[in-house]
Write an enzyme that holds these catalytic residues in place. Structure first.
Site, PDB file in Angstrom:
ATOM      1  N   LYS A  60      -2.636   3.883  -9.280  1.00 29.11           N
ATOM      2  CA  LYS A  60      -1.283   3.825  -8.600  1.00 29.11           C
ATOM      3  C   LYS A  60      -0.058   4.060  -9.192  1.00 29.11           C
ATOM      4  CE  LYS A  60       0.850   0.339  -5.294  1.00 29.11           C
ATOM      5  NZ  LYS A  60       0.520  -1.202  -4.865  1.00 29.11           N
ATOM      6  N   SER A 134       0.143  -1.609  -0.255  1.00 32.57           N
ATOM      7  CA  SER A 134       0.839  -0.411  -0.728  1.00 32.57           C
ATOM      8  C   SER A 134       0.044   0.548  -1.411  1.00 32.57           C
ATOM      9  CB  SER A 134       2.134  -0.741  -1.561  1.00 32.57           C
ATOM     10  OG  SER A 134       1.629  -1.481  -2.494  1.00 32.57           O
ATOM     11  N   SER A 158      -1.745  -5.775  -1.107  1.00 32.20           N
ATOM     12  CA  SER A 158      -1.804  -4.400  -1.515  1.00 32.20           C
ATOM     13  C   SER A 158      -3.045  -4.041  -2.154  1.00 32.20           C
ATOM     14  CB  SER A 158      -0.658  -3.921  -2.218  1.00 32.20           C
ATOM     15  OG  SER A 158       0.765  -4.244  -1.527  1.00 32.20           O
TER      16      SER A 158
END
Length: 557
Positions: A60, A134, A158
């Site tokens: 990420k 996210s 997330s």
């Protein structure tokens, strides 16, 4: 398994074929990853053990990868880290090759996967729907088979919401289990590094590599009361509004757990959902301003900033300190209620989200759609709990996922329960000390076993009382003179049967036992050499009937 170099080359070829550029922020140069993979292959060929050799992973974009910019989804925020974040470094040290950084809701603020100047990440199964955020790019990269593993973060869900929406596994460890150094914080006191994988064993292996210290948990797990897994499941009326078909899908998942031997318990969900609302509606959101608020204020007019994200962060700037203390006191009371509601349950079963919105629905109501998605996930880190999200079927052709939440440092235990949803249970036949009411029956119960029925074997077996203290039965298949022997069939989780076999002392062994209805199931047999000095008790038709005679002289000839 393919070599590391073959896997890297296959990954880049698939990335080109799939053509989903919004998944990525930066890919490493192919020559660099191929050189790293070739070095890994040379090390394994020389005998070095690298448990993740032959795998590739993605990271990420708010987690540091040496040589790539850390953007947190905002190009003007980018910096170049000098070293990998510890979570990344540990996976690389275990032999996995990092391919690049993935797209995310900017500054890890969102559960939708659309709040990024790099583009909205579309769902892996139905591109008209959101991918979830996210950690959107990481989940989709795994779902599309671009990588074997991917790192995300989870503050409010997330690492679980995008797992559910894309049909993959998302492990959210106990806060503190995986280091968060090298991570751009969303709320530093709540953030967790999470892992996505297509299967639970793959995710567990990656988590064990990343966990600290020494790759394992920080403290011993609590002892649990023997017996079947105990799963808290809220009444459907307490879940609030769900998308069509989701209540039924959750009930089906609960039924699978019960069918695998779990005991389902009621639970009061109110303290969980009340705390979930506090994450954004209360003072805790101020920590997001602490993380990146100064940057957002300074670059308020920058086209890089997502307006929804900027509004959330800047809006937290002026929250009064007294409100934070009041909210902390309220949260402590809610946590006490929540844990009391769970009681001695091993896990709480919930749908990961109440529904799955389309891209158009999120665009029409970005705040409302996002807030709804966190109803069940927001409270987990506020309470300091562990969680795992796993696929649990499909609704209207799209993945449906459930979440298991448990006390801190029960990460391994949650994975064992989650395996009941991903691996079908197995049947095992027992004829002696594991029968109901016998001394070793507790082993079956402790491993999640569930009684199915009493039956007999086909009449081709002989039963012996072995020359042990206390006596143990030995079942052997007979060439002649066999009889039907009483047996019980129990249902065990796959890993439970494995644990039982691993603990079997000689001369016991696992083999195929034929039952009266013509079926064959795994069962306990005895090695023939153990029959020297053993007393045959076949004529009694079973261990229970023979037990009263074992201390006396009246055994049959």
């Amino acid at each position: 398994m393919s070599t590391a170099l073959e896997r890297v080359r296959a990954a880049y070829a698939r990335i080109a074929r799939v053509d989903r550029p919004e998944v990525w922020i930066d890919l490493r140069p192919r020559e660099d990853t191929e050189a790293e993979a070739a070095a890994i292959d040379a090390r394994t060929a020389a005998g070095e053990r690298l448990p993740l050799a032959g795998t590739v992973f993605a990271v990420k974009g708010n987690i540091d990868v040496a040589g790539l910019p850390t953007t947190a989804g905002c190009p003007s925020y980018a910096y170049r880290p000098e070293a990998d974040a510890p979570a990344v470094a540990r996976l690389r040290a275990a032999g996995s090759v990092v391919l690049g950084t993935t797209n995310l809701d900017q500054f890890a603020t969102g559960l939708v996967g659309t709040r990024s100047p790099y583009g909205a990440v579309r769902n892996a199964v139905d591109p008209a729907y959101v991918s979830g955020g996210s950690s959107s790019g990481s989940a989709v990269a795994v779902a599309l088979g671009l990588v074997d593993l991917a790192l995300g973060t989870d503050t409010a869900g997330s690492g679980r919401v995008p797992a559910a929406f894309n049909g993959v596994v998302g492990l959210k460890p106990t806060p503190g289990l995986v280091p968060t150094e090298g991570v751009v914080p969303a709320c530093a006191s709540l953030d967790c590094v999470t892992v996505f994988a297509r299967t639970l064993p793959e995710a567990e292996q990656a988590l064990s590599v990343m966990a600290a210290p020494a790759g394992r948990v920080l403290q011993p797990l609590e002892q649990r009361r023997p017996g079947p897994w105990r799963i808290a499941v809220p009444d459907a009326a307490r879940l609030g509004e769900l998308d069509e078909g989701w209540a039924e899908a959750l009930a089906a998942a609960a039924a699978r757990l019960a069918d695998a031997g779990a005991e389902l318990l009621p639970v009061d969900l109110e303290p969980f959902t009340e705390a979930a609302a506090m994450l954004y509606e209360g003072a805790f959101v101020a920590e997001r301003y602490t993380a990146v608020g100064a940057f957002v204020d300074k670059h308020a007019d920058s086209p890089d900033l997502d307006p929804t994200v900027a509004g959330i962060i800047s809006g937290a700037r002026d929250l009064p300190a007294h409100r934070l203390y009041a909210d902390r006191e309220k949260l402590a009371a809610l946590r006490t209620r929540a844990l009391a509601s769970l009681g001695d349950a091993d896990a709480l079963l919930l749908p990961t989200t109440p529904g799955h919105p389309t891209l158009a629905e999120v665009a029409a109501d970005p705040l409302g759609a996002n807030a709804r998605l966190g109803r069940f996930t927001n409270s987990t880190n506020l309470f300091g709990l562990a969680a795992v999200a796993v696929p649990a079927g499909a609704v209207a052709g799209r993945p449906f996922g459930v979440m298991l939440i448990g006390p801190a440092f029960t990460d391994d235990r949650l994975a064992r329960v989650a395996a009941l949803l991903t691996c079908p249970p197995l049947h095992v036949a027992v004829v002696g000390a594991h029968l109901s009411g016998q001394p070793l029956n507790g082993q079956l119960l402790a491993l999640g076993g569930r009684f199915v029925r009493t039956t007999t074997t086909t009449p081709v077996y002989r039963l012996y009382a072995l020359d042990t203290t206390p006596p143990k039965p030995g079942l052997v298949r007979a060439r002649a003179g066999g009889a039907a022997i009483e047996a019980e069939v129990w249902r065990l989780p796959a890993e439970g049967l494995g644990a039982l076999v691993a603990a079997l002392p000689r001369p016991m062994a696992l083999g195929s036992v034929e039952l009266a209805d013509g079926s064959s199931v795994p069962g306990f047999l005895c090695e023939p050499e153990a029959l020297d000095g053993a007393r045959e008790i076949t004529a009694y038709g079973g261990w229970r009937a023979a037990l009263p005679t074992l201390a006396g002289p009246d055994a049959p000839s």
